[in-house]
Every structure is written in C-alpha cells, then in structure tokens.
Scaffold this motif. Structure first.
Motif, PDB file in Angstrom:
ATOM      1  N   PHE A 362       0.812  -1.207   0.000  1.00 20.64           N
ATOM      2  CA  PHE A 362       0.000   0.000   0.000  1.00 20.64           C
ATOM      3  C   PHE A 362       0.850   1.263   0.000  1.00 20.64           C
ATOM      4  N   VAL A 363       2.000   1.230   0.669  1.00 24.73           N
ATOM      5  CA  VAL A 363       2.899   2.384   0.633  1.00 24.73           C
ATOM      6  C   VAL A 363       3.330   2.663  -0.803  1.00 24.73           C
ATOM      7  N   GLU A 364       3.863   1.631  -1.474  1.00 27.59           N
ATOM      8  CA  GLU A 364       4.386   1.863  -2.828  1.00 27.59           C
ATOM      9  C   GLU A 364       3.276   2.192  -3.815  1.00 27.59           C
ATOM     10  N   PHE A 365       2.096   1.580  -3.635  1.00 28.58           N
ATOM     11  CA  PHE A 365       1.001   1.833  -4.579  1.00 28.58           C
ATOM     12  C   PHE A 365       0.538   3.283  -4.497  1.00 28.58           C
ATOM     13  N   TYR A 366       0.310   3.776  -3.283  1.00 25.24           N
ATOM     14  CA  TYR A 366      -0.219   5.125  -3.140  1.00 25.24           C
ATOM     15  C   TYR A 366       0.811   6.194  -3.492  1.00 25.24           C
ATOM     16  N   ILE A 367       2.099   5.864  -3.410  1.00 28.49           N
ATOM     17  CA  ILE A 367       3.105   6.842  -3.825  1.00 28.49           C
ATOM     18  C   ILE A 367       2.984   7.112  -5.325  1.00 28.49           C
ATOM     19  N   TRP A 368       2.896   6.037  -6.132  1.00 25.90           N
ATOM     20  CA  TRP A 368       2.877   6.256  -7.584  1.00 25.90           C
ATOM     21  C   TRP A 368       1.483   6.464  -8.155  1.00 25.90           C
ATOM     22  N   ASP A 369       0.436   6.103  -7.409  1.00 30.37           N
ATOM     23  CA  ASP A 369      -0.919   6.154  -7.956  1.00 30.37           C
ATOM     24  C   ASP A 369      -1.662   7.448  -7.633  1.00 30.37           C
ATOM     25  N   SER A 370      -1.245   8.172  -6.584  1.00 27.43           N
ATOM     26  CA  SER A 370      -2.047   9.309  -6.098  1.00 27.43           C
ATOM     27  C   SER A 370      -2.333  10.347  -7.182  1.00 27.43           C
ATOM     28  N   TYR A 371      -1.365  10.654  -8.019  1.00 22.40           N
ATOM     29  CA  TYR A 371      -1.551  11.667  -9.066  1.00 22.40           C
ATOM     30  C   TYR A 371      -1.500  11.050 -10.468  1.00 22.40           C
ATOM     31  N   PHE A 372      -1.652   9.723 -10.534  1.00 20.27           N
ATOM     32  CA  PHE A 372      -1.595   9.028 -11.811  1.00 20.27           C
ATOM     33  C   PHE A 372      -2.726   9.447 -12.760  1.00 20.27           C
ATOM     34  N   PRO A 373      -4.009   9.522 -12.284  1.00 22.26           N
ATOM     35  CA  PRO A 373      -5.073   9.961 -13.202  1.00 22.26           C
ATOM     36  C   PRO A 373      -4.830  11.363 -13.757  1.00 22.26           C
ATOM     37  N   SER A 374      -4.343  12.267 -12.912  1.00 25.31           N
ATOM     38  CA  SER A 374      -4.050  13.628 -13.379  1.00 25.31           C
ATOM     39  C   SER A 374      -2.932  13.603 -14.425  1.00 25.31           C
ATOM     40  N   PHE A 375      -1.911  12.762 -14.202  1.00 26.65           N
ATOM     41  CA  PHE A 375      -0.800  12.630 -15.150  1.00 26.65           C
ATOM     42  C   PHE A 375      -1.315  12.198 -16.520  1.00 26.65           C
ATOM     43  N   LEU A 376      -2.192  11.191 -16.535  1.00 32.81           N
ATOM     44  CA  LEU A 376      -2.689  10.671 -17.815  1.00 32.81           C
ATOM     45  C   LEU A 376      -3.477  11.729 -18.587  1.00 32.81           C
ATOM     46  N   GLN A 377      -4.214  12.569 -17.879  1.00 36.19           N
ATOM     47  CA  GLN A 377      -5.008  13.589 -18.551  1.00 36.19           C
ATOM     48  C   GLN A 377      -4.146  14.754 -19.036  1.00 36.19           C
ATOM     49  N   VAL A 378      -3.215  15.184 -18.180  1.00 33.19           N
ATOM     50  CA  VAL A 378      -2.401  16.347 -18.532  1.00 33.19           C
ATOM     51  C   VAL A 378      -1.316  15.986 -19.546  1.00 33.19           C
ATOM     52  N   VAL A 379      -0.581  14.896 -19.284  1.00 32.06           N
ATOM     53  CA  VAL A 379       0.579  14.541 -20.109  1.00 32.06           C
ATOM     54  C   VAL A 379       0.160  13.801 -21.371  1.00 32.06           C
ATOM     55  N   ASN A 380      -0.754  12.851 -21.233  1.00 34.72           N
ATOM     56  CA  ASN A 380      -1.129  12.031 -22.387  1.00 34.72           C
ATOM     57  C   ASN A 380      -2.386  12.519 -23.096  1.00 34.72           C
ATOM     58  N   GLY A 381      -3.040  13.541 -22.535  1.00 35.67           N
ATOM     59  CA  GLY A 381      -4.196  14.126 -23.196  1.00 35.67           C
ATOM     60  C   GLY A 381      -5.430  13.251 -23.215  1.00 35.67           C
ATOM     61  N   LEU A 382      -5.574  12.351 -22.244  1.00 29.53           N
ATOM     62  CA  LEU A 382      -6.739  11.467 -22.198  1.00 29.53           C
ATOM     63  C   LEU A 382      -7.903  12.166 -21.501  1.00 29.53           C
ATOM     64  N   ASN A 383      -9.139  11.781 -21.838  1.00 25.92           N
ATOM     65  CA  ASN A 383     -10.291  12.294 -21.104  1.00 25.92           C
ATOM     66  C   ASN A 383     -10.555  11.400 -19.890  1.00 25.92           C
ATOM     67  N   VAL A 384     -11.580  11.719 -19.130  1.00 25.81           N
ATOM     68  CA  VAL A 384     -11.844  10.991 -17.883  1.00 25.81           C
ATOM     69  C   VAL A 384     -12.118   9.517 -18.156  1.00 25.81           C
ATOM     70  N   THR A 385     -12.908   9.232 -19.198  1.00 26.98           N
ATOM     71  CA  THR A 385     -13.234   7.839 -19.523  1.00 26.98           C
ATOM     72  C   THR A 385     -11.982   7.055 -19.901  1.00 26.98           C
ATOM     73  N   GLU A 386     -11.180   7.613 -20.793  1.00 26.25           N
ATOM     74  CA  GLU A 386      -9.949   6.929 -21.222  1.00 26.25           C
ATOM     75  C   GLU A 386      -8.979   6.761 -20.049  1.00 26.25           C
ATOM     76  N   THR A 387      -8.909   7.772 -19.207  1.00 26.62           N
ATOM     77  CA  THR A 387      -8.045   7.679 -18.024  1.00 26.62           C
ATOM     78  C   THR A 387      -8.480   6.544 -17.118  1.00 26.62           C
ATOM     79  N   SER A 388      -9.788   6.414 -16.926  1.00 22.92           N
ATOM     80  CA  SER A 388     -10.295   5.353 -16.043  1.00 22.92           C
ATOM     81  C   SER A 388      -9.937   3.968 -16.585  1.00 22.92           C
ATOM     82  N   TYR A 389      -9.896   3.821 -17.913  1.00 19.78           N
ATOM     83  CA  TYR A 389      -9.530   2.532 -18.497  1.00 19.78           C
ATOM     84  C   TYR A 389      -8.082   2.167 -18.147  1.00 19.78           C
ATOM     85  N   ILE A 390      -7.186   3.142 -18.238  1.00 17.39           N
ATOM     86  CA  ILE A 390      -5.774   2.877 -17.918  1.00 17.39           C
ATOM     87  C   ILE A 390      -5.607   2.613 -16.423  1.00 17.39           C
ATOM     88  N   VAL A 391      -6.207   3.481 -15.600  1.00 19.39           N
ATOM     89  CA  VAL A 391      -6.082   3.352 -14.151  1.00 19.39           C
ATOM     90  C   VAL A 391      -6.640   2.005 -13.676  1.00 19.39           C
TER      91      VAL A 391
END
Length: 592
Positions: A362-391
């Motif tokens: 849980f320590v390692e997961f929450y370190i890399w996952d906390s801002y992962f959805p924001s990263f996918l939208q900002v950096v990769n240009g995905l919308n909320v639906t596409e982001t949810s598929y990756i996450v």
C-alpha cells in the motif's frame, strides 16, 4: 477445473492417520498447534465452539442451520454488493480531482485520503471486536450506514475540509463493509477454497472498471459530481439490505433451534458503556489516530505555510504527533486493560510477514498512484473515460489473475511459491520500468504494459498475503488477524499518500516556476491548484508543455521512491512458512 471450486456441504475433515509435516505448520508451540491439529471425521451434527466469542458462535450456528441454497444466495448477494462498491469506488476516484479542483485545491488530492486511510484502517480492530462480540450481521449493517452517511456528506460538501471529513466516513464505511464481507467469506469457506472465494467476490471489478469512467464523465458533463455521490447514497443501502436480512433470518432460525443461547450480561447501561470502552480500547485508538494524523499531515500541508517547514504549526504537529505515538506505546504496554493489538499474533512470523507485505504494497502503490489519473489527462491528453480505463487495468488484471491464483492454491494447497517467485519480482519489474516509461516523451503503450505486470503480480500478492495471515490462525482469531493485516494496509496507504503529497508539494511547484514561460508565471498558483486550469491549455502550447515537463520530473521521483520501498517485500514473503492449507480445518457447517 470447475470441480476444483465447487462448494461442499461440510468443511474438509482429515482422518487421524493424516499428519501435518512439522516444517509446514504455522505454529511452533504445542498450545497453538493443538488448535489446528487434524481431526477425525465428525458427524453431520457439529457443535458450536464452546470457547469462542459470541459473534463467532453465532456465525457457526448460522452455517450449521442454513441450507446450501442460502449459502449460494449469500455469495450472489456478496457479488452484487462488491459490484456496486467497485462501481462506487471507481466513480469516486475519478471525481475526486475535480472536487478538490472546484475548491482550487487540486494539490490536496492525496491529502484528503490520509486521514481517511488512517481512521479507516485503525477502525478495523475495534470492528473486529464488534463482529466477535455482537455478531456479523450487526457489524455489516453498521458499516453500510456509515458508508451511506459518507456519500451523503460528499454530495453536500461546500469546501475541501467538509469533503475530507466526508472521505473519513466514506472510507471507514467502505473499508469496514468490505472487511466485514471478508470475515463472512472466511467464516463460510474452507481454507483450501478460500483464495478462490475471495477472488470470486472480487471479480466484479473486471466489469466495473469499464463503466466507472463513463459514469463519472456523464455526471461531470451533466448533473455534476454531487449527483454522482448522491446516486450511490441511494443505491448502496438498497443493495446491502438483502444480505443483512438473509443473515438475520438464519441467526434467528439458529436461536429457535437452540444453537444460539439467549444472553444477558446483567450490566447496567453505564457498566456496558464502560465495558465496551475497555474492550475496544477507546483511549488507545484515540491516541494512535491523533498521533498518526498529526505526524503525517504536515508533510502534505507545509507548502501552504509561508514559512514552510519552519512554520510553528508544522513543527508543533510533528512534535505532538510523535509524542502521542510514544504515549500510545507506553499506555498499551503498561496501562491498557485490553491491548489494542493482540501482539502475540505478531510473534508468528507468517502473520507478521503478511502484515509487513500488506503495508509495503500500500505504501508503494499510493506513492505512484495518487496523481496518476491527473498525469494521464495532462501529459497524455486522455479524457476521464480513457483515463479510467488505464487506471483500472490494475483492478481488471488483479481480479482476473486472482481467480487463477485461487484455483492454483486449491489444487496445490500452497501459496508462498506464487508470491515469492512471481508476485514480488513482477511487481518490482512493473514499478521499476515506469521510472523510464512514465515520462512525456514515451508511448502510452509502455505504461499499459507496466500496469499489466503490476496487476497480475498484485492480484497474486493480495490473495497470498491474506491466505498467509488466515492460515496461521484459528477461527476465533481470523477477524483479528485480518483486521491487523488491514490496519497495516491502511496505515501503509496513509504513509504512501503522505510521501506522494510531500513529493508533489515539494517538487511540482518548483518545477513549474522553473519551466513556465515568463508570461504564465503570474498564473503559477492557479495552475498548481487546479487540474481544470492545467487542462485548459491545449497540447503544444508552451504553458502546457511546461506543465507536462513538470509532471514528468515529479512522477520520476515518486516512482523511484516506490521501487525502493518494494525491496522490503522480498524479505516479508521469505518470512512465511510454506503452509499446506489442505491439511487445516477452521470452520464448521455448510461452507464453500
């Protein structure tokens, strides 16, 4: 393969001629060994364990009373509840960055989960006592009500503070509900079938991962995030009630048959309050919650203080948090009438290793996952639906692969080899590769590959860690063991969120100040605090490119920290005994 997972009327009985190899057994002393010694074939009329606590007696009476049809119905209801909860958590996760951004506090996305992780995790041990002392149906109903209250508060919140408080109720109820259902599965399944039973009820995540994002997107585009929470506040109690009524019906049936005796404590109301305050170690819980909260929160809040780490509030919180944790340790050792944790359980290396692994994951997961959805939208240009598929690749892959792990455990009776030779190495590989691949100039296909590695290995480790903890305990201890394991997980999640927030608040704004073009610098605070503002700049724009580069540098540090933490996972699994669960009997009655 289907026959391997078929429910059986009575848990396995091992003949007297069958012995457990000494090097395979989870206990070292004779007193605890006796609790799991193989027993002879019993008759169909089993007795409730006379020395068990009342909640354990009640659930044994239920499994001896109900029919196989009711067992099937219970697992169908469990599957439906997990389906709703999975959808709920997926939508909530997708909406959270937009809730915090609506209050100009996107950087607090990880912070809102710190308190909820701490309290939600620490609450499991008092809840374990409620389940053991009062009963499984009562605890299940209580957690359903707390979860619903949290959803109502999230729908009605008007600031980030109220939302954070709502998250505490939501995650306390959510974790408590899933924990109660986990205990119910342990109560109604044979050890060799339990890994598959856990995997089966978790399988809804395979489907809900595809619909959580579109649902969240529709709420954001239409009625708004408040109705997203409000809808589940209506659906949740409706979906949980059938299982409660089934358990309540069979508990009353067991009372009528005499398997459950009428109990009268003889205590007054005041005496009962005092009794349960001692049993639940209220003072210890408060000291631990306050200590952890005060110690961890400054790491994500310091950037909001003009003096940063030198701010008096930050210094006081860290000092008082550390002092309270010390007072908790002294109180538990010398003054607590009933200790918060049954420390004798942690002397078993299999239980202790399982708890350490739970915390590390849980320590390692929450370190890399906390801002992962924001990263996918900002950096990769995905919308909320596409982001949810990756996450949700993690949810899909881990739940799918855990079914295979459950079948392998049932066939072989072993679980340590799966964790040591597959789970841990592939988790380290997946997280380590993301250091290179979760960068602005990398193809998103590499991120998907890493997520698949982490998903398959994560599903393996979660099932194996739970099996390790439960195999090294008697039926009486199962609720406590799973609660302790869950406490390590939740505290680990809080620590992971704290580290993520500390890296984010310490690195991201500095990178923005360094990378933003001169004309965008006056908007630095707004860009830092709002995901919506970050997304408002089109890809290719100089400001968006600066934001993307800042994400890449910050995420790299998060992933390095996650990979370093995972080294502890190797030692924690090596601590386990190689227990053969085919040789152990834990539960009675009509079970899976």
């Amino acid at each position: 393969m289907a026959s391997q997972a078929s429910p059986e009327v009575v848990d396995e009985k091992v003949t007297n001629s069958t012995t457990v190899p000494a090097n395979d057994h989870p206990f070292e002393n004779k007193e605890t060994l006796a609790r799991h010694q193989p027993i002879s074939n019993a008759s169909s009329t089993e007795d409730v364990s006379p020395d068990a606590q009342e909640g354990v007696k009640d659930v044994e009476a239920i499994t001896m009373t109900w029919s196989r049809t009711h067992l099937y119905m219970a697992y169908i209801f469990l599957w439906i509840i997990y389906f709703v909860d999975a959808m709920n958590s997926g939508v909530t996760g997708a909406l959270t960055p937009y809730v915090t951004s609506s209050f100009q506090r996107h950087s607090l996305t990880a912070t809102t989960s710190i308190m909820s992780s701490i309290i939600g995790g620490l609450w499991k041990l008092p809840l374990a006592k409620i389940l053991d002392l009062w009963g499984r149906p009562q605890g299940f109903l209580m957690m359903s009500m707390v979860l619903t209250l949290g959803l109502i508060m999230m729908a009605a919140c008007n600031n980030v503070q109220t939302y954070a408080a709502a998250q505490v109720f939501y995650w306390t109820g959510y974790n408590g509900l899933t924990y109660t259902m986990s205990i119910f599965i342990a109560d109604t399944s044979a050890l060799k079938s339990r890994a598959f039973a856990f995997a089966f009820v978790s399988s809804p995540y395979i489907a809900t991962a595809w619909i959580g994002g579109p649902i969240a997107q529709n709420f954001l585009s239409g009625a708004g995030f408040r109705w997203g929470f409000g809808t589940f506040a209506i659906v949740t109690p409706i979906m949980t009630m059938p299982l409660f009524l089934l358990l309540w019906w069979n508990q009353n049936k067991a009372k009528k048959t005499g398997l459950i005796q009428q109990r009268n404590s003889g205590r007054t109301t005041f005496e009962s309050l005092k009794h349960y305050a001692i049993e639940f170690d209220v003072i210890g819980v408060l000291l631990l919650c306050a200590g952890l909260a005060l110690f961890l929160l400054p790491f994500s809040l310091y950037s909001y203080q003009p003096l940063g780490w030198k701010a008096p509030m930050i210094i006081c919180m860290i000092i008082f948090g550390g002092v309270l944790l010390g007072v908790f340790a002294v109180y538990e050792k010398y003054f607590a009438p009933v200790a918060y944790i049954d420390y004798s359980l942690l002397t078993d290396r299999t239980v202790f290793g399982a708890c350490i692994l739970s915390g590390v994951l849980f320590v390692e997961f929450y370190i890399w996952d906390s801002y992962f959805p924001s990263f996918l939208q900002v950096v990769n240009g995905l919308n909320v639906t596409e982001t949810s598929y990756i996450v949700n690749i993690y949810s899909i892959g881990s739940c799918f692969f855990s079914l295979i792990v459950g079948i392998l455990v049932r066939i072989t009776g072993r679980f340590k080899w799966l964790a040591l030779y597959f789970g841990v190495p592939f988790t380290i590989l997946g997280v380590g590769l993301m250091i290179a691949f979760r960068q602005p100039d990398q193809n998103i296909g590499y991120i998907i590959m890493c997520q698949i590695f982490i998903a398959f290995s994560g599903g393996t480790l979660v099932i194996c860690e739970q099996m390790a903890a439960m195999a090294a305990a008697s039926h009486q201890q199962v609720a406590t063991v799973i609660a302790v394991e869950g406490m390590f997980a939740s505290v680990g999640g809080a620590i992971g969120s704290t580290v993520a927030a500390a890296i984010w608040t310490g690195v991201f704004p500095k990178q923005l100040a360094k990378n933003l073009p001169t004309e965008a610098l006056p908007e630095l605070t707004t860009i830092y605090g709002s995901l919506t503002t970050q997304l408002s700049y089109p890809i290719g724009n100089a400001t968006r490119t600066a934001i993307i580069e800042s994400y890449g540098e910050t995420q790299k540090l998060m992933l390095i920290a996650s990979t370093a933490v995972l080294v502890l996972a190797i030692g924690s699994v090596m601590m386990w005994r190689d227990i053969n669960v085919k040789d152990l009997k834990q539960v009675k009655g009509v079970v899976f």
